[in-house]
Design a protein around this motif. Structure first.
Motif, PDB file in Angstrom:
ATOM      1  N   ASP A 128     -35.557 -21.539 -47.154  1.00 26.95           N
ATOM      2  CA  ASP A 128     -36.100 -20.371 -47.857  1.00 26.95           C
ATOM      3  C   ASP A 128     -35.606 -19.084 -47.212  1.00 26.95           C
ATOM      4  O   ASP A 128     -36.189 -18.591 -46.261  1.00 26.95           O
ATOM      5  N   GLU A 129     -34.479 -18.557 -47.719  1.00 25.58           N
ATOM      6  CA  GLU A 129     -33.857 -17.335 -47.195  1.00 25.58           C
ATOM      7  C   GLU A 129     -33.813 -17.350 -45.671  1.00 25.58           C
ATOM      8  O   GLU A 129     -34.286 -16.414 -45.012  1.00 25.58           O
ATOM      9  N   PRO A 130     -33.225 -18.374 -45.053  1.00 20.73           N
ATOM     10  CA  PRO A 130     -33.288 -18.516 -43.596  1.00 20.73           C
ATOM     11  C   PRO A 130     -32.443 -17.518 -42.825  1.00 20.73           C
ATOM     12  O   PRO A 130     -32.599 -17.398 -41.609  1.00 20.73           O
ATOM     13  N   LEU A 131     -31.548 -16.795 -43.497  1.00 19.11           N
ATOM     14  CA  LEU A 131     -30.629 -15.899 -42.794  1.00 19.11           C
ATOM     15  C   LEU A 131     -30.959 -14.423 -42.987  1.00 19.11           C
ATOM     16  O   LEU A 131     -30.302 -13.564 -42.416  1.00 19.11           O
ATOM     17  N   SER A 132     -31.977 -14.119 -43.765  1.00 20.57           N
ATOM     18  CA  SER A 132     -32.217 -12.727 -44.165  1.00 20.57           C
ATOM     19  C   SER A 132     -32.632 -11.831 -43.007  1.00 20.57           C
ATOM     20  O   SER A 132     -32.466 -10.614 -43.081  1.00 20.57           O
ATOM     21  N   VAL A 173     -32.500 -21.122 -50.912  1.00 21.61           N
ATOM     22  CA  VAL A 173     -32.951 -19.969 -51.685  1.00 21.61           C
ATOM     23  C   VAL A 173     -32.400 -18.685 -51.066  1.00 21.61           C
ATOM     24  O   VAL A 173     -32.504 -18.483 -49.848  1.00 21.61           O
ATOM     25  N   THR A 174     -31.799 -17.844 -51.890  1.00 18.21           N
ATOM     26  CA  THR A 174     -31.244 -16.589 -51.388  1.00 18.21           C
ATOM     27  C   THR A 174     -31.175 -15.553 -52.506  1.00 18.21           C
ATOM     28  O   THR A 174     -31.143 -15.892 -53.694  1.00 18.21           O
ATOM     29  N   HIS A 175     -31.170 -14.285 -52.114  1.00 14.63           N
ATOM     30  CA  HIS A 175     -30.872 -13.214 -53.069  1.00 14.63           C
ATOM     31  C   HIS A 175     -29.486 -12.650 -52.796  1.00 14.63           C
ATOM     32  O   HIS A 175     -29.052 -11.699 -53.449  1.00 14.63           O
ATOM     33  N   ASP A 176     -28.782 -13.236 -51.810  1.00  5.17           N
ATOM     34  CA  ASP A 176     -27.466 -12.762 -51.387  1.00  5.17           C
ATOM     35  C   ASP A 176     -26.382 -13.570 -52.105  1.00  5.17           C
ATOM     36  O   ASP A 176     -26.201 -14.756 -51.848  1.00  5.17           O
ATOM     37  N   GLN A 177     -25.667 -12.936 -53.017  1.00  5.85           N
ATOM     38  CA  GLN A 177     -24.685 -13.651 -53.823  1.00  5.85           C
ATOM     39  C   GLN A 177     -23.536 -14.184 -52.987  1.00  5.85           C
ATOM     40  O   GLN A 177     -22.985 -15.261 -53.280  1.00  5.85           O
TER      41      GLN A 177
END
Length: 352
Positions: A158-162, A190-194
């Motif tokens: 779940d967005e682990p790199l944000s 899951v990410t919002h980073d394309q």
């Protein structure tokens, strides 16, 4: 049947319907990213797969087993959170072995598995440290090791790199993909980073307002977007308004130039339509093989290092194009008249 099957999944919070008729099959060992803006429903789907949220309707199957009504701790799922969620009072080794201890594995087995995980994440000497003694990237590696130590059937990220800085994000996403491939774990990211989604995924699910707008490989999502939202959300896009002259032959008018796209277009003659194309499909000047030449002038120039992005005004509309930086050939100055080349096959007609 796919290894992870999601059928007609829906979720409402009160009157708000946040996930609508979501369907997806993921094969064993596949890496699939859920991509979309905040509030699109991607994390809600992930939490339903994990068992942290109960679906309003629908079904989730893992390896043929219906897990929709099964508690999270009985689903054989590993989860990595955005905020690491490491236990501050436990060492790295104790954090990694926590799930194994809860599952009742013996001390010798836990020690061996923890040592294996520490080698896998490249931190074999740090088992005795505490989370506060680690960098953000190291903490996220430990969180990943803890999730896969219990040998899950499905790994959820779940967005682990944000929360990490840009350089660490790039190195860690490569590390995550390497580990996932080595172990063959079925994974949802899951990410919002394309850029993360495009570079890491076997397939991408682009979500918008609780719906999967498009599911496809990174190549398909970028080059053949199914909806206007996907086209605009993934990558940089030029949009041009055109007048539909002949729908049957695909002839349109861009400014004062008549262009033949040589394919049947939706709509009726005289309709105003939107055409889309990527900056890299355009060229400055007359390019061999291009069948469309448009005239305009340079409105803006952005130096991005190896690439220069030039914004050109054409008949009252603007397009951006990318050209490589050439030290011995400076780009045209703002205001300079220029010609822009493109191919009709690269123009996408936006209908939704």
């Amino acid at each position: 049947m796919a290894f992870l099957d999601i059928h007609h999944l829906e979720k409402s919070f009160g009157a708000q319907r946040v996930v609508r008729d979501f369907n997806l099959g993921i094969e064993k060992g596949e890496f699939v990213s859920f991509l979309g803006p905040s509030g699109c429903g991607k994390t809600t789907v992930l939490r339903m797969v994990a068992g942290f949220e109960t679906p309003s309707s629908g079904e989730i199957r893992i390896d043929g087993r219906d897990v929709t009504g099964i508690a999270a701790n009985r689903r054989k799922i590993g989860m990595v959170f955005q905020a690491y969620a490491l236990f501050p009072n436990l060492t790295v080794a104790q954090n990694i072995g926590f799930g194994l201890r809860i599952a009742g594995e013996g001390k010798a087995g836990i020690r061996a598995r923890v040592a294996e995980m520490l080698e896998l994440i490249g931190l074999p000497q740090l088992g005795g440290r505490y989370p506060f003694q680690l960098s953000g990237g190291q903490q996220q590696r430990v969180a990943l090791a803890r999730a896969i130590a219990v040998r899950p059937q499905v790994l959820l990220l779940d967005e682990p790199l944000s929360a990490l800085d840009a350089k660490i994000r790039v190195s860690l996403r490569d590390e995550i993909r390497r580990i996932q491939r080595d172990l063959g774990i079925t994974t949802i990211f899951v990410t919002h980073d394309q850029e993360e989604a495009l570079s890491m995924s076997d397939r991408i699910v682009v979500m918008h307002q609780g719906v999967a707008d498009q599911v496809g490989t990174p190549f398909e999502i970028y080059n053949r977007p199914a909806t206007r939202f996907v086209a605009e959300f993934v990558g940089t896009l030029n949009l041009l308004d055109a007048d539909l002259m002949e729908a049957a032959s695909g002839r349109v008018r861009l400014g004062d130039v008549s262009v033949a796209l040589n394919r049947v277009l939706p709509g009726r003659n005289g309709d105003r339509i939107s055409l889309a194309l990527r900056p890299e499909t355009l060229a400055l000047g007359r390019r061999e093989g291009s069948d469309i030449i448009l005239s305009g002038h340079v409105a803006e120039m952005n130096f991005l290092g190896s690439v220069i992005r030039i914004r050109v005004s054409i008949a009252g509309q603007f397009v951006s194009l990318d050209t490589f930086n050439q030290p011995d050939c400076p780009p045209p100055a703002v205001g300079t008249p220029v010609e822009v080349s493109l191919s009709g096959r690269d123009l996408l007609v936006m209908t939704a």
